[in-house]
Design a protein around this motif. Structure first.
Motif, mmCIF file in Angstrom:
data_model
loop_
_atom_site.group_PDB
_atom_site.id
_atom_site.type_symbol
_atom_site.label_atom_id
_atom_site.label_comp_id
_atom_site.label_asym_id
_atom_site.label_seq_id
_atom_site.Cartn_x
_atom_site.Cartn_y
_atom_site.Cartn_z
ATOM 1 N N UNK A 125 0.662 -1.253 -0.048
ATOM 2 C CA UNK A 125 0.061 0.057 0.139
ATOM 3 C C UNK A 125 1.101 1.338 0.003
ATOM 4 N N UNK A 126 0.303 2.575 0.061
ATOM 5 C CA UNK A 126 0.988 3.770 0.142
ATOM 6 C C UNK A 126 1.922 3.990 0.932
ATOM 7 N N UNK A 127 1.916 3.188 1.986
ATOM 8 C CA UNK A 127 2.914 3.543 3.166
ATOM 9 C C UNK A 127 4.312 2.759 2.722
ATOM 10 N N UNK A 128 4.436 2.005 1.687
ATOM 11 C CA UNK A 128 5.612 1.104 1.533
ATOM 12 C C UNK A 128 6.503 1.997 0.890
ATOM 13 N N UNK A 129 7.646 1.673 1.355
ATOM 14 C CA UNK A 129 8.950 2.322 0.948
ATOM 15 C C UNK A 129 9.506 1.394 -0.211
ATOM 16 N N UNK A 130 9.540 1.866 -1.593
ATOM 17 C CA UNK A 130 9.806 0.838 -2.467
ATOM 18 C C UNK A 130 11.308 0.818 -2.500
ATOM 19 N N UNK A 131 12.229 1.654 -2.112
ATOM 20 C CA UNK A 131 13.672 1.410 -2.110
ATOM 21 C C UNK A 131 14.036 0.297 -0.797
ATOM 22 N N UNK A 132 13.503 0.122 0.203
ATOM 23 C CA UNK A 132 13.621 -0.661 1.088
ATOM 24 C C UNK A 132 12.909 -2.141 0.483
ATOM 25 N N UNK A 133 11.770 -2.137 -0.250
ATOM 26 C CA UNK A 133 11.474 -3.355 -0.825
ATOM 27 C C UNK A 133 12.641 -3.924 -1.799
ATOM 28 N N UNK A 134 13.129 -3.073 -2.635
ATOM 29 C CA UNK A 134 14.322 -3.446 -3.389
ATOM 30 C C UNK A 134 15.310 -3.969 -2.859
ATOM 31 N N UNK A 135 15.667 -3.387 -1.565
ATOM 32 C CA UNK A 135 16.965 -3.781 -0.939
ATOM 33 C C UNK A 135 16.516 -5.312 -0.114
#
Ligand SMILES: Cc1cc2nc3c(=O)[nH]c(=O)nc-3n(C[C@H](O)[C@H](O)[C@H](O)COP(=O)(O)O)c2cc1C
Ligand code: SF4
Ligand code: FES
Lengths: 436, 184
Positions: free
Chosen positions: A324-334
């Motif tokens: 959802x909108x609270x997600x940090x996509x850079x952290x997801x990639x990491x």
């Protein structure tokens, strides 16, 4: 398109409190092993043809037509083996576990049918080590199946006896790759093999071997019993049949659901998984290795054509993880790249070094120490690895590639926002030459 | 990392007179597993699961014994066995706690759970509490994503963890006997 309720999950109630293990007697009472008995009376090539005609494609990630794969077995070379891929270590994927936790016999019936069709001597169910309760469930079910003569008996008119065994892995994602699996089966490190030779020619113990996913095999009883046309009536012309879809992440009712291929992801989430918690931003639609769907791709149809149309690698396992909108996509990639760095088997330099290097860079960017040129470099490292650029032995590195590429290209501003402010001043931040 | 050959063996092999591969294990391998495969070596994973089940770790001497049983060299056995993360070469706590750190669990808050465990029990990844009860491992996706954040305690699934709830669960683990086997 005609999907009138679950096929693979038909014996497992929606209501969690009512679910219980389906034993042999319950399975037979609800029509189980009927297809097996039909198959016993069929010629092997007729079974292969009906599977081919059904358009059944592999459910393990690559989507290769199942019946066609079977025809690659060289004529007259025996013994032949079947390796059942129950490794299921792709992050966000839990469909095979759910199916066999309650209904192990649907898998065993599928194995028995594949055995008849291909004159298999031994089927090895390769199950990941962490699924140790599931392995026990399978062992119990196998005992029942042996007692009832499903296994341990010669195929009619031959002296080939079909045995079926559970073989447990011990914690390595790469053993899900089909040749890594074969190495693990042979008691070696799970290092994927260079192909050719392909497993159909020289697989387990250098003998002709078929590798199929659990769900692929679980589709066989329905196909044999109801015919190719009934199976093809579900899904789309290129993606026929029903599919198990796990939904997890930011949704109200995570779980495993069954639908026909081609259902828009948004519909799956709303009809079954209780909708998104918060506002939709992105999703992994097939395990992390396929890359992400972006914010404007919520309604992407989940079928084997998703790749080109939506800028992802393919359908993968069709297990959806919603962000959802609270997600940090850079952290997801990491997180995802750390997974590949951890699970790389280490044979190929681009995969072993590239994933570890990319992980370090992503750490730097997450910590606010990234530099303007990092994004281009990160993309370059990503694009350089995989079977598709031709630099690695197996497809694990393509997962690294697509995770980096899709997250970076679909959410570049998030990366830019984290980069050290002074390094951005006066320079263009680009991702693959495209200005962010 | 799976690709690092872990140099956990000592320069010499400490031995004990009693074999690690007991008569029971040897019989099970010879009678149940050897007939399943065309090679003896293929029984390597089943053998080490049995050893892990019995002892919770794989002693150096067990590698030598396995080599004899499987008919391959000790270095081949070690080469294969060290590849797999579930096989460990030193003893761990009575309870092996595997906390998933992959993406579905991260999205659902596994970091807070891990932080709390580390704070309360004073251990990091791979470490064991001083009383020898709990060893913590951060692991990749357990295939329990619908229950994220998820973990295993000795192979038993733990679902929808909350930091306080899971710490309570861990604190309540019986000190004397483990109520279930160790996942092998
Ligand atoms: C790194 C990697 C991991 C894989 N993991 C799995 C897995 O866990 N389960 C699975 O069924 N297939 C997995 N596959 C796909 C298998 O290699 C293979 O394509 C599949 O088992 C074939 O069965 P199917 O045609 O029935 O799908 C993986 C592939 C790669 C490259
Ligand atoms: S691509 Fe990675 S995981 Fe696959 S064989 Fe090469 S190093 Fe191993
Ligand atoms: S991501 Fe944690 S169990 Fe799958």
């Amino acid at each position: 398109m005609a999907f009138n309720g679950p096929i693979l999950l038909k014996r497992i109630p929606d209501e969690a409190s009512q679910r219980k293990l389906i034993r042999y007697d319950d399975y037979v009472a609800s029509g189980g092993y009927k297809a097996y008995n039909q198959a016993l009376a069929m010629k092997p090539e007729d079974i292969i043809n009906v599977v081919k005609d059904s358009g059944l494609r592999g459910r393990g990630g690559a989507g290769f037509p199942c019946g066609v794969k079977w025809t690659f077995l060289p004529k007259d070379i025996f013994p032949r083996y079947l390796a059942v891929n129950y490794d299921e270590s792709e992050p966000c994927t839990f469909k095979d576990r759910y199916l066999c936790e309650y209904d192990p016999h649907v898998l065993l019936e599928g194995i028995a049918i594949a055995g008849i069709a291909n004159r298999i001597s031994a089927s090895y169910i390769f199950i990941r080590g962490e699924y140790h309760t599931q392995a026990k469930i399978l062992e119990e079910a196998l005992k029942e199946a042996y007692e009832k003569g499903i296994f341990g008996k010669a195929y009619p008119g031959t002296d080939i006896v079909h045995h079926c065994y559970v073989h447990r892995g011990a914690g390595a994602y790469i053993c899900g790759e089909e040749t890594g699996l074969l190495e693990a089966l042979e008691g070696k490190r799970g290092w994927p093999r260079i192909k050719p030779p392909f497993p159909a020619v020289a697989g387990a113990f250098a003998k002709p071997t078929i590798i199929n996913n659990v769900e692929t095999l679980a589709c066989l009883p329905y196909i044999v019993e109801n015919g190719a046309a009934a199976f093809k009536a579900m899904g789309t012309p290129t993606s026929s049949g029903p599919k198990l879809m796990g939904v997890s992440g930011h949704v109200n009712k995570p779980g495993v659901y069954e639908e026909e291929l081609g259902i828009p992801m948004g519909k799956l989430i709303e009809k079954y998984a209780g909708g998104v918690k918060g506002k939709y931003k992105a999703a992994f639609h097939g395990g992390i290795s396929m890359g992400v769907l972006g914010t404007n791709q919520y309604d992407a149809p989940l079928d084997f054509d998703i790749g080109k149309a939506f800028g992802v690698l393919g359908l993968g396992t069709a297990c959806v993880t919603v962000m959802n909108e609270s997600t940090d996509m850079v952290k997801v990639a990491r997180n995802c790249v750390r997974f590949y760095a951890h699970e790389s088997c280490g044979q190929c330099t681009p995969c072993r070094e590239g994933s570890a290097w990319a992980y370090k860079m992503l750490n730097r960017i997450c910590d606010g120490r990234g530099k303007a040129k990092d994004l281009d470099l990160l993309l370059e490292i990503g694009l350089a690895q995989g079977i598709m650029p031709g630099t690695t032995i197996c497809g694990l590195a393509d997962g690294t590639n697509w995770v980096i590429k899709t997250i970076l290209q679909k959410f570049p501003e998030e990366f830019k926002a984290k980069i050290k402010a002074e390094s951005v001043q006066g320079v263009d931040v680009t991702v693959g030459g495209v200005k962010v | 990392m799976a690709w690092i050959v872990q140099n956990r063996l000592q320069p010499y092999t400490p031995t004990r007179s009693e074999p690690y591969i007991t008569e029971k294990i040897r019989k099970e391998i010879e009678e149940k597993y050897f007939p399943r495969y065309p090679t003896k070596r293929a029984a390597l994973l089943p053998l080490f699961h049995l050893i892990m089940h019995e002892y919770g770790f794989i002693a150096a001497q067990a590698i030598d014994e396995a080599a004899t049983l499987l008919g391959i060299s000790a270095s081949e056995v070690q080469d294969a066995a060290t590849f797999y993360e579930e096989f460990r070469f030193e003893p761990s706590g009575k309870y092996v706690v595997n906390v998933c750190r992959s993406i579905a669990c991260e999205l659902c808050g596994h970091e807070k759970v891990l932080a709390k465990i580390k704070e309360i029990f004073g251990i990091e990844n791979f470490e064991t509490t001083e009383d020898g009860l709990i060893t913590l491992f951060e692991v990749e996706c357990l295939g329990l994503c619908e229950f994220a954040p998820a973990a295993l305690i000795n192979g038993e699934r733990q679902c929808n963890l909350t930091p306080d709830g899971f710490v309570e669960t861990l604190k309540k683990l019986p000190k004397e006997v483990a109520p279930h086997d160790n996942g092998h």
